[in-house]
Design a protein around this motif. Sequence first.
Motif, PDB file in Angstrom:
ATOM      1  N   VAL A 184      11.965   0.668   6.914  1.00  0.00           N
ATOM      2  CA  VAL A 184      10.787   0.819   6.082  1.00  0.00           C
ATOM      3  C   VAL A 184      11.241   0.629   4.575  1.00  0.00           C
ATOM      4  CG1 VAL A 184       8.624   1.744   5.093  1.00  0.00           C
ATOM      5  CG2 VAL A 184       9.437   2.204   7.625  1.00  0.00           C
ATOM      6  N   ALA A 185      10.697  -0.268   3.747  1.00  0.00           N
ATOM      7  CA  ALA A 185      11.068  -0.693   2.353  1.00  0.00           C
ATOM      8  C   ALA A 185       9.911  -0.785   1.617  1.00  0.00           C
ATOM      9  CB  ALA A 185      12.061  -1.971   2.413  1.00  0.00           C
ATOM     10  N   ALA A 186       9.979  -0.242   0.242  1.00  0.00           N
ATOM     11  CA  ALA A 186       8.862  -0.484  -0.567  1.00  0.00           C
ATOM     12  C   ALA A 186       9.256  -1.572  -1.687  1.00  0.00           C
ATOM     13  CB  ALA A 186       8.721   1.133  -1.223  1.00  0.00           C
ATOM     14  N   HIS A 187       8.305  -2.391  -1.824  1.00  0.00           N
ATOM     15  CA  HIS A 187       8.649  -3.431  -3.028  1.00  0.00           C
ATOM     16  C   HIS A 187       7.488  -3.480  -4.052  1.00  0.00           C
ATOM     17  CE1 HIS A 187      11.947  -5.275  -0.724  1.00  0.00           C
ATOM     18  NE2 HIS A 187      11.270  -5.291   0.170  1.00  0.00           N
ATOM     19  N   ARG A 188       7.593  -3.706  -5.116  1.00  0.00           N
ATOM     20  CA  ARG A 188       6.671  -3.570  -6.084  1.00  0.00           C
ATOM     21  C   ARG A 188       5.564  -4.723  -6.002  1.00  0.00           C
ATOM     22  NH1 ARG A 188      10.194  -2.960 -11.581  1.00  0.00           N
ATOM     23  NH2 ARG A 188      11.278  -0.845 -11.063  1.00  0.00           N
ATOM     24  N   ALA A 189       6.050  -5.619  -5.834  1.00  0.00           N
ATOM     25  CA  ALA A 189       5.252  -6.902  -5.442  1.00  0.00           C
ATOM     26  C   ALA A 189       4.375  -6.986  -4.198  1.00  0.00           C
ATOM     27  CB  ALA A 189       5.810  -8.295  -5.864  1.00  0.00           C
ATOM     28  N   ALA A 190       5.060  -6.639  -3.382  1.00  0.00           N
ATOM     29  CA  ALA A 190       4.324  -6.563  -2.025  1.00  0.00           C
ATOM     30  C   ALA A 190       4.060  -5.599  -1.438  1.00  0.00           C
ATOM     31  CB  ALA A 190       5.474  -7.446  -1.033  1.00  0.00           C
ATOM     32  N   GLY A 191       4.449  -4.258  -1.998  1.00  0.00           N
ATOM     33  CA  GLY A 191       3.781  -3.093  -1.392  1.00  0.00           C
ATOM     34  C   GLY A 191       4.944  -2.747  -0.004  1.00  0.00           C
ATOM     35  N   SER A 192       4.576  -1.966   0.628  1.00  0.00           N
ATOM     36  CA  SER A 192       5.409  -1.546   1.669  1.00  0.00           C
ATOM     37  C   SER A 192       5.524  -2.355   2.899  1.00  0.00           C
ATOM     38  CB  SER A 192       4.875  -0.143   2.435  1.00  0.00           C
ATOM     39  OG  SER A 192       4.888   0.917   1.465  1.00  0.00           O
ATOM     40  N   VAL A 193       6.809  -2.808   3.294  1.00  0.00           N
ATOM     41  CA  VAL A 193       7.169  -3.580   4.281  1.00  0.00           C
ATOM     42  C   VAL A 193       7.996  -3.088   5.488  1.00  0.00           C
ATOM     43  CG1 VAL A 193       6.888  -5.670   2.964  1.00  0.00           C
ATOM     44  CG2 VAL A 193       9.143  -4.724   3.139  1.00  0.00           C
ATOM     45  N   THR A 222      10.430  -9.142   9.188  1.00  0.00           N
ATOM     46  CA  THR A 222       9.628  -8.214   7.946  1.00  0.00           C
ATOM     47  C   THR A 222       8.143  -8.564   8.161  1.00  0.00           C
ATOM     48  OG1 THR A 222      11.692  -8.577   6.791  1.00  0.00           O
ATOM     49  CG2 THR A 222       9.767  -7.583   5.718  1.00  0.00           C
ATOM     50  N   VAL A 223       7.443  -7.519   8.354  1.00  0.00           N
ATOM     51  CA  VAL A 223       5.996  -7.398   8.465  1.00  0.00           C
ATOM     52  C   VAL A 223       5.342  -6.516   7.392  1.00  0.00           C
ATOM     53  CG1 VAL A 223       5.852  -8.540  10.576  1.00  0.00           C
ATOM     54  CG2 VAL A 223       5.912  -6.219  10.363  1.00  0.00           C
ATOM     55  N   ARG A 224       4.154  -6.650   7.133  1.00  0.00           N
ATOM     56  CA  ARG A 224       3.453  -5.855   6.408  1.00  0.00           C
ATOM     57  C   ARG A 224       2.942  -4.889   7.227  1.00  0.00           C
ATOM     58  NH1 ARG A 224       0.750  -8.767   1.120  1.00  0.00           N
ATOM     59  NH2 ARG A 224      -0.124  -6.500   1.295  1.00  0.00           N
ATOM     60  N   PRO A 225       2.282  -3.700   6.808  1.00  0.00           N
ATOM     61  CA  PRO A 225       1.717  -2.486   7.828  1.00  0.00           C
ATOM     62  C   PRO A 225       0.365  -3.126   8.242  1.00  0.00           C
ATOM     63  CG  PRO A 225       2.449  -1.542   5.905  1.00  0.00           C
ATOM     64  CD  PRO A 225       2.671  -2.819   5.518  1.00  0.00           C
ATOM     65  N   GLN A 226      -0.276  -4.084   7.632  1.00  0.00           N
ATOM     66  CA  GLN A 226      -1.574  -4.359   7.974  1.00  0.00           C
ATOM     67  C   GLN A 226      -1.610  -5.418   9.295  1.00  0.00           C
ATOM     68  OE1 GLN A 226      -0.448  -4.882   4.686  1.00  0.00           O
ATOM     69  NE2 GLN A 226      -1.691  -2.970   4.019  1.00  0.00           N
ATOM     70  N   GLU A 227      -0.335  -6.013   9.442  1.00  0.00           N
ATOM     71  CA  GLU A 227      -0.234  -7.069  10.304  1.00  0.00           C
ATOM     72  C   GLU A 227       0.194  -6.524  11.556  1.00  0.00           C
ATOM     73  OE1 GLU A 227       2.649  -9.595   8.606  1.00  0.00           O
ATOM     74  OE2 GLU A 227       1.321 -10.073   6.767  1.00  0.00           O
ATOM     75  N   ARG A 275      11.496  18.299  14.471  1.00  0.00           N
ATOM     76  CA  ARG A 275      10.428  17.209  14.265  1.00  0.00           C
ATOM     77  C   ARG A 275      10.961  15.845  14.204  1.00  0.00           C
ATOM     78  NH1 ARG A 275       9.820  15.967   8.569  1.00  0.00           N
ATOM     79  NH2 ARG A 275      11.316  17.312   7.353  1.00  0.00           N
ATOM     80  N   PRO A 276      10.199  14.886  14.421  1.00  0.00           N
ATOM     81  CA  PRO A 276      10.666  13.458  14.370  1.00  0.00           C
ATOM     82  C   PRO A 276      10.573  13.154  12.753  1.00  0.00           C
ATOM     83  CG  PRO A 276       8.529  13.547  15.209  1.00  0.00           C
ATOM     84  CD  PRO A 276       9.046  14.889  15.296  1.00  0.00           C
ATOM     85  N   ARG A 277      11.184  12.074  12.323  1.00  0.00           N
ATOM     86  CA  ARG A 277      11.237  11.766  10.878  1.00  0.00           C
ATOM     87  C   ARG A 277      10.669  10.487  10.683  1.00  0.00           C
ATOM     88  NH1 ARG A 277      13.203  16.215  10.716  1.00  0.00           N
ATOM     89  NH2 ARG A 277      15.495  16.700  10.397  1.00  0.00           N
ATOM     90  N   ARG A 278       9.173  10.879  10.090  1.00  0.00           N
ATOM     91  CA  ARG A 278       8.146   9.599  10.057  1.00  0.00           C
ATOM     92  C   ARG A 278       8.329   9.111   8.491  1.00  0.00           C
ATOM     93  NH1 ARG A 278       3.925  12.095  13.794  1.00  0.00           N
ATOM     94  NH2 ARG A 278       4.915  12.156  15.753  1.00  0.00           N
ATOM     95  N   PHE A 279       7.705   8.017   8.230  1.00  0.00           N
ATOM     96  CA  PHE A 279       7.674   7.684   6.959  1.00  0.00           C
ATOM     97  C   PHE A 279       6.358   6.975   6.870  1.00  0.00           C
ATOM     98  CE2 PHE A 279      11.773   6.752   8.454  1.00  0.00           C
ATOM     99  CZ  PHE A 279      12.671   7.387   7.676  1.00  0.00           C
ATOM    100  N   ARG A 280       5.429   7.171   5.421  1.00  0.00           N
ATOM    101  CA  ARG A 280       3.953   6.739   5.486  1.00  0.00           C
ATOM    102  C   ARG A 280       4.566   5.258   4.787  1.00  0.00           C
ATOM    103  NH1 ARG A 280      -0.316   8.858   5.409  1.00  0.00           N
ATOM    104  NH2 ARG A 280       0.105  10.817   5.595  1.00  0.00           N
ATOM    105  N   VAL A 281       3.520   4.408   5.327  1.00  0.00           N
ATOM    106  CA  VAL A 281       3.528   3.028   4.893  1.00  0.00           C
ATOM    107  C   VAL A 281       2.202   2.807   4.564  1.00  0.00           C
ATOM    108  CG1 VAL A 281       5.744   2.434   6.263  1.00  0.00           C
ATOM    109  CG2 VAL A 281       3.361   2.232   7.321  1.00  0.00           C
TER     110      VAL A 281
END
Length: 123
Positions: free
Chosen positions: A23-32, A44-49, A117-123
């Motif tokens: 998971v990566a965070a970009h300023r222009a694209a948001g989280s990918v 590389t996909v966006r969370p909405q896709e 616990r599993p390691r989870r990331f918020r996107v």
Amino acid sequence: MLLTIGDVVRIRADKELGSVAGVAAHRAAGSVVDVQMNGRVLRTVRPQEFESSPRGFRPMIKARALIRLLFIGLGFGAAVMNGMYVHGLGASLAVTVFVTVTSVTTVSGGLINLFNRPRRFRV
């Protein structure tokens, strides 16, 4: 949406399955999210896709069960010590029982959540 590396996801556009590789965070694209497809191809996909598939539960192994039992034992030990300390300060029976039960749930639950616990990331 909470994701763990290794979760299985399906991309909505072409209905392909893949697993989350990062998971990566970009300023222009948001989280990918980097999704590993068949043949070790990364997309590389966006969370909405994409949509995540239901998370399956693995059966508990003996080592993890022993660790959980150890944490519950540590919780009971801390609860007895806290209860004795509060009772020694002159608290009533109701307060002593409340402190003891709260100590068991806080210490054992905290240790279990911290280490198992599993390691989870918020996107």
